[in-house]
Scaffold this motif. Sequence first.
Motif, PDB file in Angstrom:
ATOM      1  N   GLU A  52       0.734  -1.136   0.001  1.00 55.74           N
ATOM      2  CA  GLU A  52      -0.218  -0.135   0.148  1.00 55.74           C
ATOM      3  C   GLU A  52       0.807   1.374  -0.053  1.00 55.74           C
ATOM      4  O   GLU A  52       1.688   1.371   0.816  1.00 55.74           O
ATOM      5  N   THR A 110      -9.684   4.891  -0.602  1.00 55.16           N
ATOM      6  CA  THR A 110     -10.480   6.162  -0.681  1.00 55.16           C
ATOM      7  C   THR A 110     -11.649   5.891   0.169  1.00 55.16           C
ATOM      8  O   THR A 110     -12.398   7.025   0.379  1.00 55.16           O
ATOM      9  N   MET A 117     -22.542   5.363  -0.268  1.00 55.90           N
ATOM     10  CA  MET A 117     -23.722   4.903  -0.791  1.00 55.90           C
ATOM     11  C   MET A 117     -23.400   3.798  -1.757  1.00 55.90           C
ATOM     12  O   MET A 117     -22.571   4.069  -2.454  1.00 55.90           O
TER      13      MET A 117
HETATM   14  C1  LIG Z   1     -15.524  11.995  -1.312  1.00 49.09           C
HETATM   15  C2  LIG Z   1     -15.630  10.869  -2.170  1.00 49.09           C
HETATM   16  C3  LIG Z   1     -17.020  10.277  -1.698  1.00 49.09           C
HETATM   17  C4  LIG Z   1     -17.305   8.959  -2.407  1.00 49.09           C
HETATM   18  N1  LIG Z   1     -18.363   8.273  -2.284  1.00 49.09           N
HETATM   19  C5  LIG Z   1     -18.616   7.018  -2.743  1.00 49.09           C
HETATM   20  C6  LIG Z   1     -19.975   6.511  -2.391  1.00 49.09           C
HETATM   21  O1  LIG Z   1     -20.950   7.041  -1.747  1.00 49.09           O
HETATM   22  N2  LIG Z   1     -20.280   5.422  -2.862  1.00 49.09           N
HETATM   23  C7  LIG Z   1     -19.322   4.679  -3.552  1.00 49.09           C
HETATM   24  O2  LIG Z   1     -19.644   3.646  -4.405  1.00 49.09           O
HETATM   25  N3  LIG Z   1     -18.089   5.253  -3.876  1.00 49.09           N
HETATM   26  C8  LIG Z   1     -17.788   6.494  -3.414  1.00 49.09           C
HETATM   27  N4  LIG Z   1     -16.560   7.013  -3.721  1.00 49.09           N
HETATM   28  C9  LIG Z   1     -15.424   6.086  -4.560  1.00 49.09           C
HETATM   29  C10 LIG Z   1     -14.938   5.135  -3.531  1.00 49.09           C
HETATM   30  O3  LIG Z   1     -14.340   5.875  -2.553  1.00 49.09           O
HETATM   31  C11 LIG Z   1     -14.059   4.351  -4.556  1.00 49.09           C
HETATM   32  O4  LIG Z   1     -14.804   3.779  -5.470  1.00 49.09           O
HETATM   33  C12 LIG Z   1     -13.341   3.210  -4.015  1.00 49.09           C
HETATM   34  O5  LIG Z   1     -12.630   3.536  -2.770  1.00 49.09           O
HETATM   35  C13 LIG Z   1     -12.443   2.568  -4.946  1.00 49.09           C
HETATM   36  O6  LIG Z   1     -11.726   1.450  -4.260  1.00 49.09           O
HETATM   37  P1  LIG Z   1     -10.496   1.069  -4.797  1.00 49.09           P
HETATM   38  O7  LIG Z   1      -9.902  -0.246  -3.899  1.00 49.09           O
HETATM   39  O8  LIG Z   1     -10.593   0.484  -6.315  1.00 49.09           O
HETATM   40  O9  LIG Z   1      -9.466   2.105  -4.748  1.00 49.09           O
HETATM   41  P2  LIG Z   1      -8.956   2.912  -3.601  1.00 49.09           P
HETATM   42  O10 LIG Z   1     -10.003   2.810  -2.593  1.00 49.09           O
HETATM   43  O11 LIG Z   1      -8.478   4.410  -4.050  1.00 49.09           O
HETATM   44  O12 LIG Z   1      -7.836   2.297  -2.925  1.00 49.09           O
HETATM   45  C14 LIG Z   1      -6.545   2.308  -3.979  1.00 49.09           C
HETATM   46  C15 LIG Z   1      -5.254   2.164  -2.955  1.00 49.09           C
HETATM   47  O13 LIG Z   1      -4.171   1.785  -3.702  1.00 49.09           O
HETATM   48  C16 LIG Z   1      -3.247   2.410  -3.456  1.00 49.09           C
HETATM   49  N5  LIG Z   1      -2.092   2.646  -4.353  1.00 49.09           N
HETATM   50  C17 LIG Z   1      -2.034   3.590  -5.478  1.00 49.09           C
HETATM   51  N6  LIG Z   1      -1.285   3.448  -6.254  1.00 49.09           N
HETATM   52  C18 LIG Z   1      -0.407   2.680  -5.469  1.00 49.09           C
HETATM   53  C19 LIG Z   1       0.975   1.858  -5.825  1.00 49.09           C
HETATM   54  N7  LIG Z   1       1.724   2.379  -6.835  1.00 49.09           N
HETATM   55  N8  LIG Z   1       1.516   1.109  -4.944  1.00 49.09           N
HETATM   56  C20 LIG Z   1       0.627   0.745  -3.759  1.00 49.09           C
HETATM   57  N9  LIG Z   1      -0.358   1.238  -3.668  1.00 49.09           N
HETATM   58  C21 LIG Z   1      -0.913   2.046  -4.549  1.00 49.09           C
HETATM   59  C22 LIG Z   1      -3.722   3.828  -2.915  1.00 49.09           C
HETATM   60  O14 LIG Z   1      -2.839   4.376  -1.987  1.00 49.09           O
HETATM   61  C23 LIG Z   1      -4.979   3.557  -2.152  1.00 49.09           C
HETATM   62  O15 LIG Z   1      -4.904   3.266  -0.813  1.00 49.09           O
HETATM   63  C24 LIG Z   1     -16.122   8.259  -3.144  1.00 49.09           C
HETATM   64  C25 LIG Z   1     -14.995   8.939  -3.363  1.00 49.09           C
HETATM   65  C26 LIG Z   1     -14.691  10.239  -2.778  1.00 49.09           C
HETATM   66  C27 LIG Z   1     -13.368  10.706  -2.934  1.00 49.09           C
END
Ligand SMILES: Cc1cc2nc3c(=O)[nH]c(=O)nc-3n(C[C@H](O)[C@H](O)[C@H](O)COP(=O)(O)OP(=O)(O)OC[C@H]3O[C@@H](n4cnc5c(N)ncnc54)[C@H](O)[C@@H]3O)c2cc1C
Lengths: 543, 194
Positions: A52, A110, A117
């Motif tokens: 991470e 994130t 939601m």
């Molecule tokens: C303000 C806000 C409100 C939101 N509200 C909603 C909602 O109500 N409902 C909903 O469905 N979605 C919502 N979202 C979107 C939701 O947060 C994301 O869809 C979700 O977190 C994506 O999950 P993920 O695991 O794919 O990516 P992320 O949660 O973004 O996690 C990716 C992780 O990978 C890590 N990473 C990146 N690059 C590297 C690398 N090179 N090496 C190692 N680690 C790395 C990052 O540091 C991060 O911790 C919202 C987002 C925001 C910003």
Amino acid sequence: MSSRVGGRAVSGADTDRSPVSDADVCVVGAGPAGALVASRLAARGRRVVVLEAGPRFDPADRPQQMERSIGPVDGRGDIWGMGGDRDAYASTGDRFYPLNANRVKGVGGTTLHWQGMVYRLHEKDFEMDSRYGLADDWPIGYDDLRPYYAEAERELGVSGADDNPFGPPREEPYPLPAFPPSYSDSIFAEACEELEIATHSAPNARNSEPADGRSACVGYGTCQPVCPSGAKYDATVHVERAEEAGARVIDRAPVQRLAHDASGERLEAAVYATPDGVEHRQEADAFVLAAGGVEIPRLLLLSESEEHPDGLANRSGAVGRYFTEHLFAGAGGTIDRETRQNHVGFMTSESHQFYDHEEPVPGSIKLEFLNYAGPSPVEMALTGDTFGDELLADLREAYGNHLAVGALVEQLPRWENRITLDDSRTDDHGNPVPEIRWSVGDHARRTIERANEIQVAILEALDAEIEWVVGPDDTGPAAHHVGTTRMGTDPDESVVDPALRTHDLENCWIASSSVFVTGGALNPTLTIAALALKGAEHVDEWL
Amino acid sequence: MKLTRRDAVAALAAAGAVGTVGAGGLLARERLHGGDADSAETDENESSESVTLSETDTAMLAAVARAVYPSEVTGIEEFVETYSRGRIDRVRNDAYRGGVSEALEYVDDRARTWYGEPYLELDSETQASVLGEIGADRADPAPDGTDAERVRHFVVNEVLFALYASPAGGELVGLENPQGYPGGLDSYQRGPDT
Ligand SMILES: Cc1cc2nc3c(=O)[nH]c(=O)nc-3n(C[C@H](O)[C@H](O)[C@H](O)COP(=O)(O)OP(=O)(O)OC[C@H]3O[C@@H](n4cnc5c(N)ncnc54)[C@H](O)[C@@H]3O)c2cc1C
Ligand code: SF4
């Protein structure tokens, strides 16, 4: 102990961050996608390591983070430490793209900041081409994802009710009861009845009652950007589960590039950096990229090699392409009665009536009835420039009868909206930063206009004095990063296959909204979670 | 409106001294501290010996609160004292407590320079104008900022948060569960007349 502007990082520079030997699976990213894959595979006895980029935040800091979010310190509201060289990017499209307001780097990803939601996409979202002649169909349909959706709802502990007449078919109730409607929902319901708009409950990834060792929602009202009670689901839940099942999660370990073997068909290692300035190689049998819809394509592009001069898994040229979002449309104003806003920080009613459209345009709209319209008095007090009786008079004047209707609006994938590398600027490790080219497009513009018509009609039915409308010219993105490594059956057109494995690399899977072919108009994370659970099964079968 | 000790305890709940609130808060804390509420208590108390607010400091915070709270609010001394002891002494770290003391020292120094008397000796109107003359009303809060920004952060916003993130202050505006206060799930469902 390290410290960024956000909460304290609980593991310091001296934590052991050396690679895990004999790893079965290396997961890149500890957001919900990576955490679910890791917890699932670790529970099946696989040796899992998660790398991470961001820190582990100390949950004990959340009350202070909450306070800082209410009264921003140093003029900045960000409490998760986003920004600076680590997170530098360029935005060069028609529309500015505020990337760092739209993601968090840290254990939990994130979802530390998100609203929570959660939705199943509707059936039409998988069939945009065959139904409307728009964009492309997914290679899988709602029925393929349906069991994984149910599982994802259980994993995230979704509170909801089966009262949405427009929703896709479901097989079982939500794990937790829905939050009852708010007082202002009842005001909207009157107007909607008059306009023949059906409203229904909104599913939430937050506990309506104590569950899973976590508190019920206690009404802090600061869900976005931080829930001090832990009632709002975030991916630290699954990081903990993964660790309990034996996975190792290494924080502050950004993966710099992926290295393949001599054949160019198999990944060998993820090369990651640690705070002491050392680079390590994490080898594993299988790799799952879960770094979010911007960093996944960036990492594939950064990992170019002689065998893959355009970046890894990019035979199609689609890596980074089709960057798709949801757009916000909204309207708000005041009415001549009290509306009781800002008690809680989430929504309890919405309408999917305008989601499944007949004609191609306008596209899908999810209508949202806000419970936090207008100013929050404490926020105003902390940022205002009056004191005493004058301040109280200002607060009384400002608070009390605001209402707002929001919407998420569908955007179609566009080839030219994309993530590339900006070679003119590097991040804190000397890697080119991501460059985002993003524009809105006619389909979304026309759909936003339609959403505005509906929103204004609802407010007018309440005799509201309309104070603002966010339309096609001032719309913004909803922080959903879709499409940049799309799924498909044709390796010349897509990056991953329906089992989420890259066409080009036999031991590399992607768990992210980056594999969505189209995004509909619903927040993506439940679909991300469903796909992550499906992906974990495929990886497990392969191992 | 008279503020009571109970109001201060409620305000503490908003400020993250969650041990003082009901079951919801306790549960929350168990989750956040990996299930062991007692050890969390110990952590919080660990360094409370080193810097505590002096009586003058708490009296000055109350004087500032009188200047920035609406005139209909009474019972400020006890409210601020309970709140600041509970929160600043227990929850905050040494750097924060030091920041509060130093910002108060600055306010006192300005009072002496401009009005020839310690801040606490000034009449309340002058106490209020000292804050304005410092520029704490227009300043953005910043712990490492200018004098005015630090006064805003450590002193003014401290007492404003205590009031307006608590039910007592929220009710002045018509919002009994303000942002920052864990007031449960009933209030958002209630109409204005119930
Ligand atoms: C303000 C806000 C409100 C939101 N509200 C909603 C909602 O109500 N409902 C909903 O469905 N979605 C919502 N979202 C979107 C939701 O947060 C994301 O869809 C979700 O977190 C994506 O999950 P993920 O695991 O794919 O990516 P992320 O949660 O973004 O996690 C990716 C992780 O990978 C890590 N990473 C990146 N690059 C590297 C690398 N090179 N090496 C190692 N680690 C790395 C990052 O540091 C991060 O911790 C919202 C987002 C925001 C910003
Ligand atoms: S309203 Fe509920 S979910 Fe939101 S911050 Fe408060 S406790 Fe957490």
